[in-house]
Design a protein around this motif. Structure first.
Motif, short mmCIF file in Angstrom:
data_model
loop_
_atom_site.label_atom_id
_atom_site.label_comp_id
_atom_site.label_asym_id
_atom_site.label_seq_id
_atom_site.Cartn_x
_atom_site.Cartn_y
_atom_site.Cartn_z
N ALA A 383 -30.55 135.15 -12.14
CA ALA A 383 -29.67 134.02 -12.57
C ALA A 383 -28.91 133.55 -11.51
O ALA A 383 -27.69 132.85 -11.66
CB ALA A 383 -29.09 133.85 -13.79
N LYS A 384 -29.26 133.82 -10.13
CA LYS A 384 -28.45 133.51 -8.96
C LYS A 384 -28.86 132.22 -8.21
O LYS A 384 -29.17 132.28 -7.10
CB LYS A 384 -28.30 134.66 -8.25
N THR A 385 -28.85 131.20 -8.98
CA THR A 385 -29.35 130.05 -8.35
C THR A 385 -28.18 129.04 -8.47
O THR A 385 -26.97 129.10 -9.03
CB THR A 385 -30.49 129.39 -9.12
N ASN A 391 -29.85 128.59 -14.65
CA ASN A 391 -29.22 129.92 -14.84
C ASN A 391 -28.87 130.41 -16.32
O ASN A 391 -28.95 131.34 -16.93
CB ASN A 391 -27.90 130.01 -14.20
N GLN A 394 -32.18 131.40 -18.03
CA GLN A 394 -32.43 132.82 -17.40
C GLN A 394 -31.58 133.53 -18.28
O GLN A 394 -32.11 134.80 -18.80
CB GLN A 394 -32.49 132.68 -16.04
N TRP A 411 -37.58 125.56 -16.84
CA TRP A 411 -37.24 126.99 -16.08
C TRP A 411 -38.55 127.11 -15.48
O TRP A 411 -38.45 127.53 -14.14
CB TRP A 411 -37.17 127.97 -17.21
N GLU A 501 -25.98 140.61 -14.83
CA GLU A 501 -26.91 140.68 -13.53
C GLU A 501 -27.06 141.74 -12.69
O GLU A 501 -27.73 141.63 -11.95
CB GLU A 501 -26.16 139.44 -12.77
N SER A 521 -26.28 134.94 -3.51
CA SER A 521 -26.87 133.97 -4.33
C SER A 521 -27.20 132.64 -3.48
O SER A 521 -27.67 131.54 -3.65
CB SER A 521 -25.89 133.40 -5.23
#
Length: 529
Positions: A383-385, A391, A394, A411, A501, A521
């Motif tokens: 979830a590093k957007t 995020n 996710q 998603w 994460e 990210s």
């Protein structure tokens, strides 16, 4: 009695000849009495081989695989009828396959929880459920040696269909398959792959009067024996789920969740909660800031509850909540059984090739379009957007084992937009879905991913990256829903999971897949085509 058929239509006769594979005692004939009436509609029943019922069989073997429940189970009741007629006990078995594709601790925990409840509830009916630490084909292949016949529930995805085919071919007694995890049997609903809900809806709805009926419980005349020859098979003790999980060779990178506990009793509790507090709000089910969905999908996936039982409990509320009940039954029956239709008739259901030509052609034509952001699979998984809504979705999937239905669509669309090409996007979306969602690897899941890429949908105005596939963006979410409320709801779930994460197990998984993992990210840049 409407809907009942004589078992004589499925009778099997032992011939007085040594040509039979059923063993040495084949001189007498074993007939199914024409007077016995089955409560199972004959269109649910199919013969998987040409072998006979074994005259000296010690029991009828019910191979439980898809339908892990003691209630509303046509396959189980048919097996009881068989055992009663032949005058032998019934033995049930489940073979736990440690090597099932993409399985992990999360999936197996939910499965074992369900098996524990099924085992307890079946024992009250005098039925012993053997839970065996061996793959299904090996398990049934050995136990059928002492069985008069085998009865198995029906599965739809490729691997479980192959199991049934291989077991039937290798068995030396009759193998019957009974379809019990859909309302309308797949081949009755349609003889071909359907293109959308609109093309299958009337076909299914016209059959509901025949198939949407209570499944009566058949008393068992002869209880399961205390001792069964296991032919070297090892039983799996599930008295303690954690210990049972530790004894299996599983992917431990996805941890067990407590959000949903497996089992038919748990499924009924969730259903009652839905009926009491959520169904009346079902018209707002797409609102992700509140949880008003039924949460039935994990239980349907593992066969802990029958769609027939759900529908029969919901239908009486039609007068009180007409629109909500109509919408719910559309999703439970029509949309879900459209998914069964897809995986049954289209062998490419788990690949990019499943999508229709309009989508495939235009997606590939735009495969080299410049992406606004480009993320690796590892960045997506963690979830590093740049997108807080994506995020949150996710994180919901990773931490709870289930993602809000509407957010699943958003998603999937964004994975298409943020990866290097549509084929890669499809594969990533499917892997992440199957890895973290408890209901992953289900016909509904395969169909849901395919929908994000244009399956069961229509063509839209052509645009970059998406071609003619439907587009979704964050502005649309903000216009329709309380997205701040959704993010806040997921942030509460995140509490106590700080650093999720980057757990050691997940990092170990990442390191195996990517030597240059750096945890950044920051999205990669992509050149114009």
């Amino acid at each position: 009695m409407q809907g009942f058929v004589g078992l004589w239509k499925h009778r099997v006769v032992l011939r007085g000849t040594t040509r039979s594979k059923c063993g040495p005692q084949v001189g007498r004939m074993l007939r199914i009495s024409p007077r016995l009436m089955s409560m199972v509609d004959e269109t649910r029943i199919s013969r998987l081989n040409d072998d006979d019922v074994r005259a000296n069989g010690k029991y009828v073997l019910y191979w439980m695989q898809e339908s892990v429940r003691s209630r509303y189970n046509h396959a189980l009741e048919y097996a009881v009828e068989r055992a009663n007629e032949i005058k032998v006990p019934l033995v049930a078995v489940y073979g736990v396959d440690e090597s099932f594709p993409e399985t992990n601790v999360r999936h197996k925990a939910f499965l074992l929880e369900g098996l524990a409840e099924a085992q307890k509830n079946l024992s009250r009916r005098g039925i012993r459920l053997l839970i065996v630490k061996h793959p299904p084909k090996e398990t049934v292949g050995k136990l059928q040696k002492d069985a008069a016949c085998v009865v198995v529930d029906r599965g739809y995805v490729r691997i479980v269909r192959e199991w049934r085919r291989d077991v039937a071919e290798a068995s030396t007694c009759a193998v019957f398959q009974v379809e019990t995890d859909v309302v309308v049997p797949v081949e009755v609903a349609s003889k071909k792959e359907e293109t959308a809900a609109r093309t299958i809806r009337k076909k299914i709805e016209s059959q509901l009067a025949t198939y949407l009926k209570k499944v009566e419980e058949v008393p068992l005349d002869h209880a399961s024996p205390e001792n069964v020859d296991l032919h070297g098979l090892q039983l799996l003790d599930i008295g303690n789920i954690e210990s049972a999980l530790a004894s299996l060779s599983l992917d431990c990178s996805v941890w067990r969740v407590k959000t949903f506990l497996g089992g038919e009793d748990q499924a009924l509790e969730q259903l009652q909660l839905f009926l009491d507090t959520r169904l009346k709000h079902y018209g707002k089910r797409n609102e992700p800031s509140v949880d008003i969905t039924s949460n039935m999908s994990p239980y349907l996936h593992y066969g802990n509850i029958s769609p027939i039982e759900i529908a029969l409990k919901v239908r009486p509320l039609r007068k009180k909540y007409p629109d909500e009940v109509k919408s719910f039954l559309e999703e439970l029956i029509v949309r879900r059984e459209l998914a069964m239709n897809l995986v049954f008739y289209n062998d490419a259901y788990d690949s990019f090739d499943v999508i229709p030509n309009y989508a495939k052609i235009t997606l590939m034509e735009h495969a080299d379009d410049k992406r606004p952001y480009l993320y690796t699979e590892e960045q997506l998984e963690r979830a590093k957007t740049h997108d807080i809504y994506w995020n949150a979705a996710q994180a919901e999937m990773v931490l709870t084992g289930k993602m809000h239905t509407y957010m699943r669509m958003y998603w999937g669309k964004k994975i298409l937009e943020w990866t290097s090409g549509p084929r890669e996007a499809f594969d990533i979306a499917l892997r992440l879905n199957n890895k973290y969602n408890i209901d992953g690897r289900d016909p509904n899941s395969f169909t849901g991913i395919a929908w994000c890429f244009g399956k069961h949908d229509q063509g839209w105005a052509e645009r970059e990256i998406f071609g003619k596939v439907r587009y979704m963006n964050s502005a649309g979410l903000e216009r329709k829903f309380d997205m701040k409320g959704y993010v806040n709801r997921i942030n509460k779930i995140r509490e106590g999971h700080e650093g999720w994460e980057n757990p050691p197990a997940l990092l170990q998984y990442f390191n195996k897949r990517s030597a240059d993992l750096n945890g950044s990210s920051k999205p990669s840049k992509r050149r114009n085509k």
